[in-house]
Enzyme design. Structure first.
Site: not given
Length: 763
Positions: A452, A529, A533
């Protein structure tokens, strides 16, 4: 025992001195980062699955092939359309087919698992442990050998071939079941088989003969000095398909490269995919490439050149006989903030909310050093920073410059605390072994599994860009800009083959989107996911580049933003109806894997969060989601039924509000119907931890006045947005980050002169 204790103490002291030397802080402008973790903090993982040559380059984390680097027992790689797995028996290769898998959520997931593979192995030696031997932009070499005995397999996104080279001896093919041999016009050097309904073909060098050992095993007798085989899965067993595959089988991939160009006057991104090959024998017919839907859909340059297609987890991958092709996609822009809302019945309410949010401004960013709030990782800090800087934009436009300055001061304070390297727990560490910048405290395995980074750092970069709009001196490299540039380099280095950072760490140029898992483990490959973002990160790059005058980074940001948005429209939202299986009844995908897609999250199966994770953060850069208003209404229309189904399963809302993230959904709805969003929004309802009530109301009121985004009107500057009301009236916005007046020309003929450091507006 005494001597042993002395020796142990000496080793401990030596280790401490060595660690202290490694931990020596490194100054970068006014900031500091560390060359090792602090005591008690986990280090980034090692990546031993690389050859000696690849060890000299930064490790390719967060890629479709990253599991190969980190796992001594390599996972399945979802190459598309193929799957491959390096095993002690050899290279497994398969063509996945669809599985519809019911879930406890009373919906289905669509899986394309690796199963019933053929296995390719050398006869003269046992394959060695698999390692990454080479990587270009969408192809890799998998090395499986020891010493002089080497087997190398080249696989690439879109390619139907696994191109295998063996240092000596013959090749063995093992099958999952007895097979039927298909006639091959190319001669005995071709082995074409139908196995469990799937067609495969293996193309050896001229002079190769194939011997049947058993119903499930063949030997390929290779001519001396010609240890190569091109193995392919085919979409059908038609003679003309086999002839097509034979024509291109000997064009072995040597390099793949993506080039991008931001055509600023036209506001379009032109992306060119190029392949270089080594012709192993015969005439040079070039490679056979497989194009994903986002590459072939409405692409006039390839429309009449496409051949057979594979049915895959990404929809149809269609074959193109060419060494290069290009795509052209519109860049629809965004601006750092939207203008003031000065009139209307809810202006006083907006002012009240702003006052309330300003009073509690220090609560908008989680507390530092674990004193005030457990959410102290870079992710939560980044969300808080964006929350504050987006609110500062509203305060500024509404005329509260004191409030704006208070918010910006708070954002600078928190960023400088982390960037200074002085925090006992909150700091950045550069790891030379992987070539990465990691942050502590570790959360979501951002350090331990390299997850991430683009999500986390994207928030920081966007917030830093918002500060730099008003305080360019703060962003200078000799102050805090150097640390921001380090975050940028970690997720968006554009140079290939560097030792300090990998090329586009999170981004997959061929699939057109990012991957979130750093080490890519699991039976279905890598995953992402929160596509939204990822978009936030690329918006941050664009704005940071504009305010710091970095044209190359701006162009990279525009390419990443535009390409990821296009991939989202296909693979997360399926706006064109080309991807989702008919059995998949959900409106969108929330979790995209190499080999499956699902409507779920990593932490909950609560429906509002499942849907919302691909919407947040809703900022001015989120206008890309307004391209299809009918899709927004259809997506939101499922929330009631999804919630009822969730409750019928015995679930509840004991731990989260029943209206969780209602501000996110109100803002999303406003992209299609601002008045309905305003009517349904509860001022006192829940607020997502990256947002504020003030920003939510300002967002909806702005869209109510300006209209919804108009993606058909483009402009010749990167920071712009166009809105269209139901009556056809338009609002044109453009921001000038330069130092001289800027004339912005819109594609419908409108023009606008914008002064430096100003948001220009025209109707």
């Amino acid at each position: 025992m005494y001597l042993i204790r002395l020796l142990a103490q000496a080793l401990l002291i030596a280790g401490s001195l060595s660690t202290a030397a490694l931990a020596q802080p490194v100054k970068l402008g006014a900031g500091t980062y560390h060359l090792s973790p602090k005591p008690g903090d986990v280090a980034p993982p090692a990546a031993p699955g690389r050859t000696e040559a690849m060890m000299k380059r930064a490790a390719g984390t967060n890629q479709w092939y990253s599991a190969l680097l980190f796992n001594p027992k390599p996972e399945v790689l979802f190459v598309q359309p193929l799957t491959v797995q390096a095993t002690p028996a050899g290279l497994e290769m398969a063509l996945p087919t669809k599985q519809v898998v019911p879930t406890e959520r009373k919906d289905v997931e669509i899986h394309y698992p690796h199963r019933d593979p053929i296995v390719i192995s050398p006869v003269a030696f046992e394959p060695g442990p698999a390692k990454l031997a080479q990587a270009s932009d969408w192809a890799i070499d998998i090395g499986m050998g020891r010493g002089a005995d080497q087997m190398t397999a080249t696989v690439a996104h879109g390619s139907p071939y696994a191109q295998v080279q063996i240092s000596r001896g013959d090749v063995r093919i093992r099958l999952p079941a007895a097979a039927e041999r298909l006639p091959a016009a190319a001669g005995n050097q071709v082995l074409a088989l139908r196995v469990k309904g799937q067609a495969y073909a293996l193309f050896g060098a001229t002079g190769t003969t194939w011997e049947l050992v058993s119903p499930t095993e063949w030997l390929g007798r290779l001519p001396p000095g010609k240890g190569y085989v091109s193995a392919a899965a085919m979409p059908d067993d038609k003679p003309e398909t086999l002839a097509l595959f034979a024509r291109h089988a000997y064009a072995f991939l040597k390099d793949t490269r993506v080039d991008w160009r931001y055509d600023r006057p036209a506001s379009r991104v032109v992306t060119t995919f190029k392949v270089s090959t080594q012709i192993m024998e015969g005439a040079d017919h070039g490679p056979l490439l497989g194009l994903y839907p986002h590459q072939w859909f409405k692409n006039a340059s390839v429309a009449d050149k496409l051949g057979p297609a594979f049915d895959t987890v990404r929809g149809k991958i269609r074959l193109l006989a060419a060494s290069q092709f290009s795509t052209t996609v519109a860049y629809t822009g965004f601006v750092p903030y939207w203008p003031a809302v000065k009139e209307g019945p809810r202006v006083d309410e907006l002012a009240d909310l702003l006052k309330a949010d300003l009073r509690k401004r220090r609560e908008l960013i989680p507390g530092k050093e674990n004193k005030d709030n457990w959410r102290t990782s870079a992710y939560w800090q980044g969300k808080g920073l964006t929350r504050v800087t987006q609110l500062a934009g509203v305060a500024e436009q509404q005329g509260d410059l004191t409030g704006r300055d208070q918010l910006l001061a708070l954002a600078r304070e928190r960023m400088e605390f982390w960037f200074s390297g002085q925090g006992a727990k909150s700091y950045f560490h550069y790891d030379k072994g992987l070539g990465t910048l990691v942050s502590y405290p570790d959360e979501f395995f951002a350090v331990e599994q390299m997850n991430d980074h683009h999500f986390h750092y994207g928030y920081w970069i966007r917030a830093a860009a918002d500060i730099a709009l008003r305080d360019p001196a703060w962003a200078a490299k000799d102050r805090w800009g150097g640390m921001v540039d380090l975050l940028v380099a970690d997720i968006a280095t554009a140079e290939r083959g560097r030792a300090d950072f990998p090329f586009l760490r999170n981004f997959d140029p061929y699939e057109g989107h990012s991957w979130a898992s750093g080490i890519g483990l699991g039976p279905f490959g890598n995953n992402q996911e929160s596509s939204s973002e990822a978009i936030n990160a690329w918006a941050g790059l664009i704005q940071w580049a504009e305010v710091t005058g970095n044209a190359a980074l701006r162009d990279l940001g525009v390419y990443l933003f535009t390409t990821e948005a296009e991939a989202i429209n296909h693979y997360w939202f399926d706006l064109h109806g080309l991807v989702f299986a008919p059995e998949y009844k959900n409106v969108e995908v929330s979790m995209l894997f190499g080999g499956k897609y699902a409507h779920n999250t990593w932490w909950t199966d609560e429906p509002r969060q499942i849907k919302g994770i691909n919407l947040l953060p809703v900022t001015t850069a989120s206008a890309y989601m307004g391209r299809e208003p009918k899709f927004i209404q259809r997506s939101l229309g499922t929330l009631k039924g999804d919630t009822e189904l969730y409750l019928s399963r015995g679930k509840g809302y004991a731990e989260v509000p029943k209206d969780i993230w209602q501000d996110i959904f109100a803002k999303y709805q406003a992209l299609a119907d601002p008045q309905a969003a305003l009517a349904g929004w509860d001022r006192w309802g829940s607020v997502e931890l990256g947002d504020t009530r003030t920003h939510t109301l300002h967002w909806m009121l702005s869209l109510d006045r300006m209209g919804i985004p108009d993606p058909e009107v483009l402009a010749d500057t990167p920071l712009y947005t166009v809105f269209r009301r139901a009556d056809g009236r338009k609002t044109y916005l453009a921001y000038n980050a330069g130092k001289a007046p800027l004339t912005v020309r819109f594609s419908d003929g409108k023009s606008l002169v914008v002064e430096p450091g100003v948001l220009g507006r025209a109707n």
